[in-house]
Motif scaffolding. Structure first.
Motif, PDB file in Angstrom:
ATOM      1  N   SER A 160       0.750  -1.268   0.482  1.00  0.00           N
ATOM      2  CA  SER A 160      -0.517  -0.184  -0.057  1.00  0.00           C
ATOM      3  C   SER A 160       0.604   1.673   0.270  1.00  0.00           C
ATOM      4  O   SER A 160       0.703   1.949  -0.780  1.00  0.00           O
ATOM      5  N   ASN A 212      -6.866  -3.158   4.148  1.00  0.00           N
ATOM      6  CA  ASN A 212      -5.652  -3.722   3.951  1.00  0.00           C
ATOM      7  C   ASN A 212      -4.989  -4.413   3.408  1.00  0.00           C
ATOM      8  O   ASN A 212      -4.012  -4.788   2.727  1.00  0.00           O
ATOM      9  N   THR A 214      -0.516   6.011   4.951  1.00  0.00           N
ATOM     10  CA  THR A 214       0.192   5.099   5.194  1.00  0.00           C
ATOM     11  C   THR A 214       1.801   4.967   5.816  1.00  0.00           C
ATOM     12  O   THR A 214       2.272   4.368   6.034  1.00  0.00           O
ATOM     13  N   SER A 240      -0.140   5.073  10.256  1.00  0.00           N
ATOM     14  CA  SER A 240      -0.896   4.029  10.235  1.00  0.00           C
ATOM     15  C   SER A 240      -1.417   3.283  11.498  1.00  0.00           C
ATOM     16  O   SER A 240      -0.284   2.810  12.134  1.00  0.00           O
ATOM     17  N   SER A 254      -7.161   2.315   0.621  1.00  0.00           N
ATOM     18  CA  SER A 254      -6.172   2.001   1.609  1.00  0.00           C
ATOM     19  C   SER A 254      -5.972   2.433   2.463  1.00  0.00           C
ATOM     20  O   SER A 254      -5.362   2.548   4.382  1.00  0.00           O
ATOM     21  N   ASN A 304      -6.962   4.797   5.887  1.00  0.00           N
ATOM     22  CA  ASN A 304      -5.766   4.208   7.111  1.00  0.00           C
ATOM     23  C   ASN A 304      -5.408   6.067   7.199  1.00  0.00           C
ATOM     24  O   ASN A 304      -5.432   6.198   8.826  1.00  0.00           O
TER      25      ASN A 304
END
Length: 440
Positions: free
Chosen positions: A46, A118, A214, A217, A385, A389
């Motif tokens: 990610s 995720n 990312t 997180s 994703s 987050n």
């Protein structure tokens, strides 16, 4: 206490010498702590794809996010690590004792939902890049990676096999090597790192949320807190730092170790992200590719360095960081639920001793494997994703910072004002980006 006998005086230097020899004889990778593991796991599929999208879409104008993110992400992870080592309990267990039940339930539900999405995105991307090089259907490859990761988590202590996976993440340094093979306008790079030419709208705000989501997180908060507890439990003589029997010199040494470990791990993560953004800016963005829809597009950033082997190099990087990141994602959710349910927990425990903990890991992997069959592009799923987050992180960061400042939780080891200030700045930056994304 009486004077030491001559035998005791002679034994002490001998014991110290033996300990020193043992320490020097260890492989350097085996001395890496939760901080560096967390830093490596932070650059999961990610993260790599989010940085790739940022560089492709906005060129040099997203480089500023990484220098800004570094002290903020390090401060948050440092706070979480200290909470674990000081209290001897995971993040969920500490939240349970300090906040009303609805707060704990809320953050754990948000964590598990974000983690499952995720994991699904990571597995889908790992399957896609494997198909790119092997020709085997991506869904079967994704199932294989899920099953392999699950078996490793259940039957092999994480600290054993992650030593070997760390070596594979060296492939991410290929993005730095790309910069040696193409023309880079370093003066412009320096200028845009410090002063971006960027219009704030919903698109740019979404990328900022994804980049910060990312790097800062929720799953990393729970993971590093719990790993500090696990490391402490591996040493029969270790106690939570707030315990009255812990010597001041021991506490000072442990906090210094946590600081060095965390800042080092976050620097590795951050500089890798910077290189990915920069490499994709001078390759993909410069050639007109501004949207990453497939693994082939993402891999083409490495073509100036690897040529026809770019796909293979990209695949190695994505799969290796995925095999490190997926257990962290699954494990962090399992730690949180196990603490709420007061189950035995830990990736160092045998399955029979922590069946509820491993059951949660298996369930999250199963659900994530099913989600990867959705029609959304794996590359797009990875990016979104990261956005999720970023949204979920904001309320959790508030809870973590309040915990770290409470003497009832941390005793005399409450977080310092500079670290708390960095944490609140991180929360404000992410909150502002989320609001800009939603309102514009």
């Amino acid at each position: 206490m009486g004077p030491e006998t001559q035998g005791e005086q002679g034994a002490r230097p001998s014991m110290l010498l033996q300990a020193l020899r043992k320490r020097l004889g260890e492989h350097p990778l085996r001395r890496l702590g939760p901080g560096l593991i967390t830093g490596v796991a932070d650059d999961d599929p990610s993260g790599v794809v989010t940085y790739t999208q940022a560089g492709a879409q906005f060129g040099f104008n997203m480089l500023w996010t990484m220098p800004l993110a570094f002290p903020l992400m390090a401060a948050m992870q440092l706070i979480c690590a200290r909470i674990g080592r000081v209290t001897g309990k995971g993040l969920a267990a500490n939240i349970e004792t300090a906040f009303p039940p609805f707060v704990l339930r809320g953050v754990v539900i948000l964590l598990v939902v974000a983690n499952t999405l995720n994991i699904a995105a990571d597995l889908a991307a790992m399957g896609e890049v494997a198909e790119l090089t092997s020709g085997i259907d991506r869904h079967w490859m994704g199932i294989g990676f899920a099953l392999g990761s699950l078996l490793l988590q259940v039957f092999v202590p994480y600290h054993r096999y992650v030593v070997f996976l760390k070596w594979l993440t060296v492939s991410l340094l290929a993005y730095a090597a790309v910069l040696l093979t193409v023309h880079v306008p370093w003066r412009t790079v320096a200028l845009r790192t410090l002063w971006p030419d960027l219009t704030i709208d919903s698109a740019s705000a979404a990328v900022v949320v994804a980049v910060f989501g990312t790097t800062i997180s929720p799953y990393l908060f729970f993971w590093q807190t719990s790993e500090e507890v696990e490391e402490m439990e591996q040493d029969p003589a270790a106690l939570p730092l707030r315990d009255a029997n812990v010597a001041a010199v021991t506490a000072t040494g442990e906090l210094r170790r946590i600081g060095w470990d965390t800042w080092t791990g976050m620097f590795y993560s951050d500089i890798t992200g910077y290189f990915v953004i920069l490499a994709t800016a001078v390759t993909l963005h410069a050639s007109g590719i501004q949207s990453i829809d497939t693994a082939a597009q993402a891999a083409s950033a490495l073509r100036p360095l690897a040529g026809d082997l770019a796909y293979a190099l990209f695949s190695i990087g994505i799969v290796s960081v995925g095999l490190i990141g997926v257990p962290v994602l699954a494990g962090s959710g399992a730690y949180a639920i196990a603490e709420v349910m007061h189950w035995e927990e830990g990736l160092e425990r045998k399955p029979a001793a922590a069946h509820g903990f491993y059951g949660i890991i298996a369930l999250s992997m199963l659900v994530a494997t099913g989600i990867q069959y959705s029609p959304i592009s794996p590359m797009k799923a990875l990016f979104w994703s990261a956005v999720i987050n970023g949204v979920v992180a904001v309320p959790l960061m508030i809870v973590v910072l309040l915990l770290a400042a409470r003497p009832s939780v941390m005793g005399q080891f409450t977080a310092s004002r500079p670290i708390l200030a960095l944490g609140w700045i991180a929360t404000a930056v992410m909150g502002a980006a989320v609001m800009a994304m939603l309102l514009m």
